[in-house]
Write an enzyme that holds these catalytic residues in place. Sequence first.
Site, mmCIF file in Angstrom:
data_model
loop_
_atom_site.group_PDB
_atom_site.id
_atom_site.type_symbol
_atom_site.label_atom_id
_atom_site.label_comp_id
_atom_site.label_asym_id
_atom_site.label_seq_id
_atom_site.Cartn_x
_atom_site.Cartn_y
_atom_site.Cartn_z
ATOM 1 N N CYS A 100 22.764 12.801 -45.804
ATOM 2 C CA CYS A 100 23.379 11.498 -45.592
ATOM 3 C C CYS A 100 22.468 10.395 -46.142
ATOM 4 C CB CYS A 100 23.745 11.302 -44.125
ATOM 5 S SG CYS A 100 24.918 9.917 -43.896
ATOM 6 N N GLU A 140 25.460 19.661 -40.745
ATOM 7 C CA GLU A 140 25.318 20.002 -39.325
ATOM 8 C C GLU A 140 26.572 19.668 -38.519
ATOM 9 O OE1 GLU A 140 24.078 15.673 -39.360
ATOM 10 O OE2 GLU A 140 24.049 17.381 -40.736
ATOM 11 N N HIS A 146 27.512 15.589 -43.835
ATOM 12 C CA HIS A 146 26.672 16.166 -42.785
ATOM 13 C C HIS A 146 26.953 17.662 -42.649
ATOM 14 C CE1 HIS A 146 25.024 12.458 -40.955
ATOM 15 N NE2 HIS A 146 26.153 11.918 -41.378
#
Length: 211
Positions: free
Chosen positions: A83, A194, A192
């Site tokens: 990011c 994650e 992202h």
Amino acid sequence: MAGPQVAVLDYGSGNLRSVVRAVERAGADVVLTADATVAEQAAGLVVPGVGAFEACMTGLRSVGGERIIDRRLVAGRPVLGICVGMQILFSDGIEHGVHSDGAAQWPGTVELLQAPIVPHMGWNTVQPGEGSRMFDGIAGERFYFVHSYGVRSWLLEAHAAVQAPAVTWTEYGGDRFVSAVENGPLWATQFHPEKSGDAGRRLLENWIATL
């Protein structure tokens, strides 16, 4: 059997705990650290980031992050930016009329997306660059984005003398931006991983496999 050690750089920005958990689930032994020696010597380094470009650069400099990244890349040790942790790897950023210098690993300006609605928030597809290893096994999958700014042009001529990076693009609201880059040991994603479910986990596994 423990996986390779990955340091997640703690410089006051990013969804640190969620990044740590995601990288652990992908098979690495993870340490969250602001210690330069640990960050330089780990098998892999993750540079997360959320918020404003200028604030992230201030935080990065406060822990010697530019030097850490430089020294790792000179030694061929992998780095993954996420990011705003990707955005600060470019030359500069412009937010709310404020111009800030970046870490300048790549040419390019981070600027406001030219789309009817910002931020760009939610799931979107990507168009992987030629020779991509990052998206092995997950071509065509969707990834989770939350951002208003991005790199909307890539200065290919600046890399004429070196191996061309694999640059991944995403289209949004009639605009397009760089959503991932693979450049030797330096990888980065605007989205992202994650927060991107199984596809994000596979991407992190692909990165860990390079360590």
